[in-house]
Design an enzyme around this catalytic site. Sequence first.
Site, short mmCIF file in Angstrom:
data_model
loop_
_atom_site.label_atom_id
_atom_site.label_comp_id
_atom_site.label_asym_id
_atom_site.label_seq_id
_atom_site.Cartn_x
_atom_site.Cartn_y
_atom_site.Cartn_z
N TYR A 117 24.75 21.62 -48.78
CA TYR A 117 23.38 21.30 -48.34
C TYR A 117 22.52 20.88 -49.54
CZ TYR A 117 18.47 22.02 -47.35
OH TYR A 117 17.11 21.85 -47.28
N ILE A 148 8.73 22.31 -40.01
CA ILE A 148 7.76 21.83 -41.00
C ILE A 148 7.13 20.51 -40.52
CG2 ILE A 148 7.39 21.23 -43.43
CD1 ILE A 148 9.97 22.88 -44.05
N SER A 194 14.11 20.17 -51.90
CA SER A 194 14.17 21.63 -51.88
C SER A 194 14.34 22.17 -53.29
CB SER A 194 15.36 22.04 -51.01
OG SER A 194 15.62 23.41 -51.15
N LYS A 232 20.57 17.11 -50.84
CA LYS A 232 19.19 16.89 -51.30
C LYS A 232 19.19 16.25 -52.69
CE LYS A 232 17.05 18.46 -47.72
NZ LYS A 232 16.31 17.54 -46.84
N ARG A 271 24.41 38.71 -51.10
CA ARG A 271 24.93 37.56 -50.34
C ARG A 271 25.44 36.53 -51.35
NH1 ARG A 271 20.67 34.51 -46.42
NH2 ARG A 271 19.77 33.95 -48.43
N ASN A 276 19.19 32.77 -40.36
CA ASN A 276 19.78 32.97 -41.69
C ASN A 276 18.72 33.44 -42.68
OD1 ASN A 276 22.37 31.78 -41.03
ND2 ASN A 276 21.27 29.82 -40.94
N THR A 330 16.26 24.24 -53.95
CA THR A 330 17.70 24.49 -54.06
C THR A 330 18.39 23.45 -54.96
OG1 THR A 330 19.59 25.15 -52.73
CG2 THR A 330 18.45 23.20 -52.01
N ASP A 366 18.23 9.14 -33.10
CA ASP A 366 18.86 9.63 -34.33
C ASP A 366 18.53 8.65 -35.44
OD1 ASP A 366 21.07 10.08 -36.35
OD2 ASP A 366 21.61 11.59 -34.85
#
Length: 348
Positions: free
Chosen positions: A150, A14, A126, A154, A303, A205, A128, A60
């Site tokens: 994960y 992205i 996200s 966020k 899933r 994935n 999510t 990093d």
Amino acid sequence: MSNTVLVTGGAGYIGSHACVELLQAGYSVVVVDNLENSKIESLNRVQQITGKTLTFFQADIRDKAALATIFTKENISSVMHFAGLKAVGESCEQPLKYYHNNVYGTMVLLDAMTEANVKQLVFSSSATVYGTNPQVQYTEDLPIGAVNPYGRTKAMVEQILIDMSDSDKLKPTQTPWKIALLRYFNPIGAHESGLIGEDPNGIPNNLMPYVTQVAIGKLQQLSVFGDDYPTPDGTGVRDYIHVVDLAKGHVKAIEALQSEKFGEGGCKAYNLGAGLGYSVLELIQAFEKMTGRKVNYKIAPRRAGDLPEYYADPGLALKELNWNVEKTLDDMVADTWNWQVKNPQGYN
Ligand code: NAD
Ligand code: WQD
């Protein structure tokens, strides 16, 4: 005023598309990326597409000294923060790796920004973060309830950013934080040039790269995870968004942060999605129609952790960022395929 944007994770899927849109909109771009999940070739391609140059630092974001050097050397006005890890399954196996990279990494970045007095930030969040909700069309005011490490990274970073912004009200500050939390739905597609796109490591994935690799013969068969959901055809429904539309949303967010709307600072979440849901079978059909290739698939068990259906209410982004998607599912499929055919080995 400087119009230089620091793009963390700018070599990634992205981020590279955001670099194109920023350069085309006239911004100067500085990228910091450790290349953990990307190749520097993506940035060469960004320059090829735009005919413009950008500055790259391989580092990093947890490296305080490296960030301090970047903020000292470059006249940065705002930051787009894409750098992070994003594999849900891996985050369940190695949660600390995710908290360290996504949460601690952001904290180091925020320290460096504070030090340099750079207070405008667009954060890659996200959908999510919403977790399970009774309604399938998500508005930004729904409760946060991420269901895997994960997603929790966020949600935690969102909370940290809200707290940073709130702290401005308690102390005199010349430069308040101006922060947009962009909650992406399911980004797919590639730049229409076919020069940049998603280049996943190993077996993908996510649905779209998996479908593409089956169609091109790299993978044997797609497993459709469940056909007994309470959706029209029984398969999972998601809001797929073209990565170029998504990238344009970031430029709109930067513009909003620099406008009257954020005049007194603040931290605000926006859904970036099309506002439409497509099922797994609908996506496969669109893919087969566009490419003329058969996608070999079988119905497999659900899933773990998947929700049946959700999609965005993108109304707030339209109202406050003046952003809306322009591309269709057919565009997403055609551009993904164009990228795949032109780059069968990704950036290698
Ligand atoms: P990506 O892996 O292609 O890009 C992330 C980039 O960040 C990579 O280039 C990687 O090398 C870099 N990076 C990771 N950790 C770093 C660190 N500590 N220091 C410096 N660079 C680092 O992923 P993407 O799909 O482009 O996602 C970008 C962001 O958007 C991520 O934060 C991700 O969580 C978020 N997001 C992605 C999706 C999606 O489906 N792709 C959906 C919602 C949110
Ligand atoms: C889409 C649909 C699957 C693969 C994930 C992350 C989310 C966000 C976006 C970062 C679902 C089905 C998938 C396959 C399938 N990323 N599917 N066979 O799960 O909606 O979201 O990516 O923030 O956090 O969780 O995306 O592409 O994996 O799945 O049938 O091989 O396709 O069940 O219905 P998801 P996805």
